[in-house]
Write a protein that holds these residues in place. Structure first.
Motif: not given
Length: 344
Positions: A179-191
């Motif tokens: 959350x310190x970097x904003x409202x969007x994810x820092x990374x996303x993995x197609x799992x």
């Protein structure tokens, strides 16, 4: 082993108290959560079995619960009407706090194990929200990009980092947030190759490791050190894959006592205990394991449930191996993994 029947209510989640070795909570819903009331059970383990110490009824079904890490009597619940409620089990039948910011069913609630003053929720509206028990509104809202908005089944704080969260969704993505970097994810993995991801959990001993489970019947072990970037998506392969369930894996939980043990609950009406062999490997060996393919690692099966098993947790107390499971058969079971059917 011990058992308790949640008569008239189908279990969705169960959790041991972090303060008392003889207390656990169970979140349940009438009519399998499709319509009707919910009930939060506060259960006590006694020499004669499991007894209901108290319960709280709600106007809509309950899908998850999380004990406060800061107050021994407080517990948060996720409800089907989009609200999040906080109960104090030493007080009256009414919640001491209620928030309603989610626009769809709240499906998970998880307390921060590090700073202990916040908890997070995830919802079918796709959002993850962070809360403080003493604030009237959420502290922040985390959201996928608009084109990726989908049901977020679970969100969980890292037990090693006060601000890092992970979530999993119906679009098959595992997302990491700060959350310190904003409202969007820092990374996303197609799992899970397009299959819905239903549950995740951080390893309690290995800060870089977490597991995900899916409707594709698999459990995948991820090591964040092996994830890279390609365009806007994080790429990488799991370091291990646990295969053996016959239907979707609804809930997973790493052991608080051993870095290699993981518990799972599935729609195949079983709970299973796994040994993740990647826990014993060094980074170079992990790379080799990914090339060799999955290692089932199945160690034990618990088959006392007669309906979907949807919740599970490990006891923090006593002998290493006591767990609890809950299912749609209106049953809570407390059992020792060493008494389950051994495999291999």
């Amino acid at each position: 082993m011990y058992s308790f029947r949640t008569s008239g209510f189908n279990g969705y989640a169960v959790q041991y108290s972090p303060f008392f070795d003889s207390r656990l909570a169970c979140a349940a819903s009438a009519n399998f959560g499709l319509v009707g009331n919910g009930r939060l059970y506060i259960l006590g383990l006694s020499a004669s079995g499991i007894v209901a110490e108290k319960w709280f009824d709600t106007q809509d079904g309950l899908f998850d619960c999380a004990w406060s890490e800061n107050h021994e009597n407080q517990i948060a619940v996720a409800t089907g009407d989009g609200s999040v409620k906080l109960f104090d089990i030493s007080l009256s039948d009414y919640p001491i706090q209620s928030w309603r910011e989610h626009t769809r069913e709240v499906f998970s609630v998880n307390w921060n194990l590090v700073d202990k003053t916040t908890f997070c929720t995830s919802s079918w509206d796709g959002l993850v929200k962070i809360w403080s028990p003493v604030r009237p509104t959420s502290l922040s809202t985390l959201r996928p990009h608009a084109s990726q908005l989908s049901c977020t089944y679970s969100a969980s704080y890292s037990p090693h980092n006060a601000t890092m969260l992970a979530s999993c969704s119906s679009d098959s993505f595992l997302r990491l947030w700060d959350p310190r970097t904003g409202e969007f994810p820092t990374s996303s993995v197609y799992a899970h190759n397009g299959a819905e991801v239903l549950s995740l959990d951080w390893n309690k001993y290995r800060p870089e490791v977490l597991a995900t489970s899916s409707v594709d019947r698999t459990i995948k072990i991820w090591d964040l050190r092996f994830l890279g970037r390609a365009g806007g998506t994080t790429t990488g392969s799991p370091v291990n894959e646990l295969i053996g369930h016959d239907y979707a894996v609804r809930k997973i939980a790493w052991s608080p006592h051993a870095p290699e043990l993981l518990l799972s609950a599935s729609y195949d009406m079983s709970a299973r205990v796994w040994e993740d062999s990647s826990a014993l490997k060094q980074p170079m060996q992990l790379s080799n394991m990914r090339q060799r393919g999955p290692n089932t690692g199945l160690r034990a099966v618990w088959d006392k449930h007669t309906e979907f098993v949807v919740g599970c947790d490990w006891s923090l107390w006593g002998a290493e191996g006591w767990v609890c499971t809950v299912g749609w058969d209106e049953m809570v079971w407390v059992w020792d993994v060493r008494s389950a059917k051994l495999q291999g």
